[in-house]
Design a protein around this motif. Structure first.
Motif, mmCIF file in Angstrom:
data_model
loop_
_atom_site.group_PDB
_atom_site.id
_atom_site.type_symbol
_atom_site.label_atom_id
_atom_site.label_comp_id
_atom_site.label_asym_id
_atom_site.label_seq_id
_atom_site.Cartn_x
_atom_site.Cartn_y
_atom_site.Cartn_z
ATOM 1 N N UNK A 165 0.834 -1.204 0.000
ATOM 2 C CA UNK A 165 0.000 0.000 0.000
ATOM 3 C C UNK A 165 0.867 1.252 0.000
ATOM 4 N N UNK A 166 0.272 2.325 -0.495
ATOM 5 C CA UNK A 166 0.799 3.689 -0.347
ATOM 6 C C UNK A 166 2.102 3.920 -1.113
ATOM 7 N N UNK A 167 2.158 3.463 -2.365
ATOM 8 C CA UNK A 167 3.283 3.862 -3.205
ATOM 9 C C UNK A 167 3.218 5.353 -3.511
ATOM 10 N N UNK A 168 2.009 5.859 -3.673
ATOM 11 C CA UNK A 168 1.822 7.265 -4.021
ATOM 12 C C UNK A 168 1.331 8.034 -2.806
ATOM 13 N N UNK A 169 1.991 9.129 -2.504
ATOM 14 C CA UNK A 169 1.853 9.795 -1.212
ATOM 15 C C UNK A 169 0.432 10.231 -0.899
ATOM 16 N N UNK A 170 -0.285 10.769 -1.873
ATOM 17 C CA UNK A 170 -1.603 11.346 -1.616
ATOM 18 C C UNK A 170 -2.700 10.296 -1.477
ATOM 19 N N UNK A 171 -2.364 9.018 -1.627
ATOM 20 C CA UNK A 171 -3.362 7.947 -1.606
ATOM 21 C C UNK A 171 -3.459 7.340 -0.207
ATOM 22 N N UNK A 172 -3.892 8.166 0.727
ATOM 23 C CA UNK A 172 -3.868 7.789 2.144
ATOM 24 C C UNK A 172 -4.856 6.679 2.487
ATOM 25 N N UNK A 173 -5.911 6.523 1.713
ATOM 26 C CA UNK A 173 -6.888 5.465 2.008
ATOM 27 C C UNK A 173 -6.254 4.083 1.932
ATOM 28 N N UNK A 174 -5.158 3.954 1.190
ATOM 29 C CA UNK A 174 -4.531 2.637 1.059
ATOM 30 C C UNK A 174 -3.865 2.190 2.357
ATOM 31 N N UNK A 175 -3.336 3.137 3.134
ATOM 32 C CA UNK A 175 -2.800 2.773 4.452
ATOM 33 C C UNK A 175 -3.919 2.242 5.336
ATOM 34 N N UNK A 176 -5.086 2.869 5.240
ATOM 35 C CA UNK A 176 -6.237 2.390 6.011
ATOM 36 C C UNK A 176 -6.650 0.989 5.566
ATOM 37 N N UNK A 177 -6.480 0.700 4.278
ATOM 38 C CA UNK A 177 -6.791 -0.646 3.777
ATOM 39 C C UNK A 177 -5.853 -1.675 4.418
ATOM 40 N N UNK A 178 -4.581 -1.355 4.512
ATOM 41 C CA UNK A 178 -3.624 -2.266 5.135
ATOM 42 C C UNK A 178 -3.943 -2.469 6.613
ATOM 43 N N UNK A 179 -4.272 -1.387 7.303
ATOM 44 C CA UNK A 179 -4.625 -1.502 8.720
ATOM 45 C C UNK A 179 -5.910 -2.304 8.901
ATOM 46 N N UNK A 180 -6.858 -2.127 7.987
ATOM 47 C CA UNK A 180 -8.094 -2.919 8.051
ATOM 48 C C UNK A 180 -7.769 -4.414 7.977
ATOM 49 N N UNK A 181 -6.915 -4.800 7.029
ATOM 50 C CA UNK A 181 -6.585 -6.216 6.883
ATOM 51 C C UNK A 181 -5.910 -6.749 8.141
ATOM 52 N N UNK A 182 -5.003 -5.993 8.715
ATOM 53 C CA UNK A 182 -4.347 -6.428 9.948
ATOM 54 C C UNK A 182 -5.354 -6.624 11.073
ATOM 55 N N UNK A 183 -6.254 -5.678 11.223
ATOM 56 C CA UNK A 183 -7.271 -5.784 12.273
ATOM 57 C C UNK A 183 -8.260 -6.909 11.992
ATOM 58 N N UNK A 186 -16.472 12.654 -6.453
ATOM 59 C CA UNK A 186 -16.829 11.929 -5.233
ATOM 60 C C UNK A 186 -15.729 11.986 -4.174
ATOM 61 N N UNK A 187 -14.723 12.807 -4.405
ATOM 62 C CA UNK A 187 -13.670 12.968 -3.414
ATOM 63 C C UNK A 187 -12.269 12.808 -3.939
ATOM 64 N N UNK A 188 -12.113 12.165 -5.105
ATOM 65 C CA UNK A 188 -10.799 12.029 -5.699
ATOM 66 C C UNK A 188 -9.798 11.397 -4.754
ATOM 67 N N UNK A 189 -8.628 12.012 -4.650
ATOM 68 C CA UNK A 189 -7.588 11.479 -3.775
ATOM 69 C C UNK A 189 -7.885 11.715 -2.297
ATOM 70 N N UNK A 190 -8.839 12.574 -2.006
ATOM 71 C CA UNK A 190 -9.062 12.983 -0.622
ATOM 72 C C UNK A 190 -10.519 12.818 -0.177
ATOM 73 N N UNK A 191 -11.034 11.588 -0.176
ATOM 74 C CA UNK A 191 -12.376 11.380 0.377
ATOM 75 C C UNK A 191 -12.366 11.565 1.888
ATOM 76 N N UNK A 192 -13.447 12.054 2.445
ATOM 77 C CA UNK A 192 -13.525 12.285 3.885
ATOM 78 C C UNK A 192 -13.346 10.983 4.664
ATOM 79 N N UNK A 193 -12.914 11.102 5.898
ATOM 80 C CA UNK A 193 -12.598 9.915 6.694
ATOM 81 C C UNK A 193 -13.818 9.069 7.032
ATOM 82 N N UNK A 194 -15.006 9.614 6.828
ATOM 83 C CA UNK A 194 -16.221 8.846 7.107
ATOM 84 C C UNK A 194 -16.357 7.627 6.202
#
Length: 449
Positions: free
Chosen positions: A185-203, A404-412
């Motif tokens: 996840x997160x090869x590209x800096x502005x794609x922060x949702x991908x870090x959340x994807x990795x954390x989701x899988x761990x959890x 719909x939010x592009x690279x920066x969708x809200x945290x909701x």
């Protein structure tokens, strides 16, 4: 990131943009008229790039030509694309004869105008994890589940941040002869949702082991690797000011220039720079780096993957690299338009396509070969297959469009849009022991598996 929307999908961009674009577009366009692209040594890193709607490109060839201006393509529609570009690059696109419309800038923190949340996400995005917050959560999970989760520091980023590899397996301290699956996840800096994807899988894997039969079976019979943040430096830079900078690359300086950053997903050592699918200009969004695997982050992960070979045989059988945005499931190759490029048989292609379509059926993404949209070279999924014979996919996550939010969708959206990929991930894990089972040829390719 290679964000795209399938070319044949009904275009809704115009309607979305009509709701978001303000009247001063003409004035903004007037500012985007430098005479030509800057020389490679000219500084432009301080400029926050903007997104533009480009009307006209409708074929893979036209879209590939568009990338020659140094822009990144963020969305693809039937007769329009969305790009990220500097003002000079936007001028280069206009010189190709296309019309551009400037899209709104990245969101700003308006909650505390006099005290911006430096080195943190703006208001409305605070449930996203910074690098330090993600590391703290990972350490807590390892401490809570030491029998099934372990952490390795596999190297460091350019700025010295640890690059982590998390292993999930029943006997996590042993290197067993089990199929391995890699999630990055997160090869590209502005794609922060991908870090959340990795954390989701761990959890998800740690919390459901022992109670969910499918999760339990996978950890009992697979070794799962998660690299949650390939580009921690770029991610930190993107939020360092308290507002988003729309930063894509890493933070490695480029010798002989004032430019900073390499596009990690154009730097992998397979068909690197081969096919007009990346840029030689250090100021461009898709700059491929000085040489293949010249980015320290790519070098570290490449070494890790090579290290998973036992007796000359790669133990990692399948992989997903998470990006945003456009809601796509993509498979190799990106460097050629051929369905079966060098090193890929028809059976290989058919297995890739069948698994990709099956996964896409679970999350509603659009499945396709990467080059169906435009040519890329030096990408991770091409390297994982072309160099290591790993069935590697790219997932472009939520949202489907800039509107719909592009690279920066809200945290909701984080809970829904990470859980949306649960079934696809489980399907890949379940078939990783023999991907050719997807096309009914396990007897030919997976004897004894």
């Amino acid at each position: 990131m290679r964000p795209r929307i399938r070319g044949g999908r009904t275009t809704v961009l115009a309607a979305l943009l009509s709701l978001t674009l303000a009247a001063p577009i003409a004035a903004a366009q007037a500012q985007d008229t430098p005479p030509s692209r800057p020389a490679p040594g000219a500084a432009q890193s301080a400029e926050v790039p903007r997104q533009y709607e480009v009307t006209g490109p409708s074929t893979p060839t036209e879209r590939t030509a568009l990338t020659s201006t140094g822009v990144s393509i963020d969305e693809v529609h039937t007769r329009a694309v969305v790009i990220t570009a500097t003002r000079a690059q936007a001028a280069g696109v206009r010189q190709l004869g296309y019309g551009l419309r400037t899209l709104p800038a990245p969101p700003k923190d308006t909650a505390s105008p006099h005290k911006p949340r430096v080195n943190d996400f703006p208001a409305g995005y605070t449930k996203y994890h910074t690098y330090d917050e993600a590391t703290k959560e990972i350490d807590a999970l390892v401490a809570k589940h030491p029998d099934i989760l372990s952490k390795q520091v596999i190297g460091t980023s350019h700025e010295g941040r640890d690059l982590l590899a998390l292993k999930l397996s029943k006997n996590v301290t042993k290197d067993e002869q089990e199929p391995e699956v890699l999630f990055t996840a997160h090869q590209h800096a502005r794609e922060h949702l991908t870090v959340e994807m990795a954390l989701y899988l761990l959890n998800e894997f740690t919390s459901k082991y022992g109670s969910d039969s499918r999760v339990t079976k996978m950890l009992d019979s697979r070794e799962i690797w998660i690299i949650p943040d390939l580009n921690p430096d770029g991610g930190a830079y993107d939020i360092a000011s308290g507002d988003f900078r729309s930063w894509r690359k890493n933070r490695q300086p480029n010798a002989g220039t004032d430019e900073v950053g390499t596009d990690l997903n154009r730097n992998w050592d397979f068909k690197w720079g081969c096919c007009d699918g990346s840029s030689t200009n250090p100021g461009d969004e898709t700059y491929r780096g000085a040489s293949a695997a010249s980015a320290p982050e790519v070098k570290v992960v490449s070494k890790f993957v090579h290290g998973r070979k036992v007796g000359g045989k790669q133990q990692i059988k399948a992989a997903i690299d998470f990006h945003t945005y456009s809601e796509l499931v993509l498979w190799p190759f990106g460097f050629t338009n051929d369905d079966t490029g060098p090193g890929m048989t028809q059976d290989d292609h058919d297995a890739f396509a069948t698994i990709g379509k099956n996964m896409a059926a679970t999350n509603g993404y659009t499945p396709e070969q990467s080059s169906d949209l435009y040519i890329t070279d030096g990408a991770i999924d091409d390297w994982l297959w072309g160099d290591q014979r790993i069935f590697a996919y790219t997932f472009e996550m939520y949202p489907s469009s800039f509107g719909s939010g592009g690279f920066y969708p809200k945290d909701s959206v984080i809970p829904k849009e990470t859980a949306r990929n649960r079934e696809a991930v489980l399907q890949l894990l379940e078939i990783a022991d023999c991907p050719y089972r997807a096309i009914g040829k396990e007897g030919q390719y997976c004897k004894g598996s």
